[in-house]
Design a protein around this motif. Structure first.
Motif, PDB file in Angstrom:
ATOM      1  N   ALA A 199       0.835  -1.208   0.000  1.00  0.00           N
ATOM      2  CA  ALA A 199       0.000   0.000   0.000  1.00  0.00           C
ATOM      3  C   ALA A 199       0.865   1.251   0.000  1.00  0.00           C
ATOM      4  N   GLU A 200       1.942   1.224   0.771  1.00  0.00           N
ATOM      5  CA  GLU A 200       2.857   2.366   0.794  1.00  0.00           C
ATOM      6  C   GLU A 200       3.476   2.593  -0.584  1.00  0.00           C
ATOM      7  N   ARG A 201       3.953   1.525  -1.207  1.00  0.00           N
ATOM      8  CA  ARG A 201       4.586   1.642  -2.523  1.00  0.00           C
ATOM      9  C   ARG A 201       3.585   2.180  -3.557  1.00  0.00           C
ATOM     10  N   GLU A 202       2.363   1.676  -3.531  1.00  0.00           N
ATOM     11  CA  GLU A 202       1.342   2.124  -4.480  1.00  0.00           C
ATOM     12  C   GLU A 202       0.991   3.602  -4.262  1.00  0.00           C
ATOM     13  N   ALA A 203       0.832   3.999  -3.000  1.00  0.00           N
ATOM     14  CA  ALA A 203       0.490   5.391  -2.701  1.00  0.00           C
ATOM     15  C   ALA A 203       1.635   6.330  -3.070  1.00  0.00           C
ATOM     16  N   ARG A 204       2.856   5.915  -2.821  1.00  0.00           N
ATOM     17  CA  ARG A 204       4.010   6.746  -3.210  1.00  0.00           C
ATOM     18  C   ARG A 204       4.122   6.861  -4.733  1.00  0.00           C
ATOM     19  N   ASP A 205       3.777   5.798  -5.445  1.00  0.00           N
ATOM     20  CA  ASP A 205       3.783   5.855  -6.911  1.00  0.00           C
ATOM     21  C   ASP A 205       2.744   6.853  -7.420  1.00  0.00           C
ATOM     22  N   ALA A 249       0.081   3.918   5.847  1.00  0.00           N
ATOM     23  CA  ALA A 249       0.739   2.628   5.640  1.00  0.00           C
ATOM     24  C   ALA A 249       2.093   2.574   6.343  1.00  0.00           C
ATOM     25  N   VAL A 250       2.827   3.674   6.307  1.00  0.00           N
ATOM     26  CA  VAL A 250       4.127   3.731   6.988  1.00  0.00           C
ATOM     27  C   VAL A 250       3.926   3.607   8.501  1.00  0.00           C
TER      28      VAL A 250
END
Length: 95
Positions: free
Chosen positions: A35-41, A65-66
Motif C-alpha cells: 500500500a505504501e509503494r502504491e500510494a508513493r507511486d 501505511a508507513v
C-alpha cells in the motif's frame, strides 16, 4: 441497516475510479508495504501537477501505511509534507 454513510475524501479514496483505490484495498488487506509503494507511486505521478487533489491524499495514504508498519517518525514526516498541500488545495477549513 446503515442509515448514514461516510462522505468526503475517504469516499473519494476508496471509489473504484480513484487512483488510490488499489492502495486503499492493499491497506485494508493488511499489505502495508505494498500500500505504501502504491500510494508513493501515485504521489510521484501527481507531483508535477499544480493543485492536484490526489497528491496530498496519496501522501496521507502512504503515511497511514508507513505508520502501520511501525515507522512512526517517517509517517509524521509524510504528514508534515502533506499538510501544506492540504491547506493550499482544500483551504484551512477543508479538513
Amino acid at each position: 441497516m446503515r442509515i448514514f454513510r461516510p462522505r468526503g475524501r475517504l469516499d473519494m479514496v476508496s471509489s473504484p475510479t480513484s487512483p488510490l483505490a488499489q492502495a486503499a484495498a492493499l491497506h485494508a488487506a493488511g499489505r502495508y508495504a505494498d500500500a505504501e509503494r502504491e500510494a508513493r507511486d501515485v504521489a510521484a505521478s501527481r507531483a508535477r501537477r499544480r493543485d492536484d487533489a490526489w497528491l496530498p491524499l496519496a501522501l496521507g495514504v502512504a503515511a497511514l501505511a508507513v505508520g502501520a508498519q511501525g515507522r512512526h517518525a517517517e509517517a509524521v514526516a509524510l504528514y508534515d509534507e502533506a499538510l501544506p498541500l492540504f491547506t493550499r488545495i482544500y483551504g484551512a477549513a477543508g479538513f
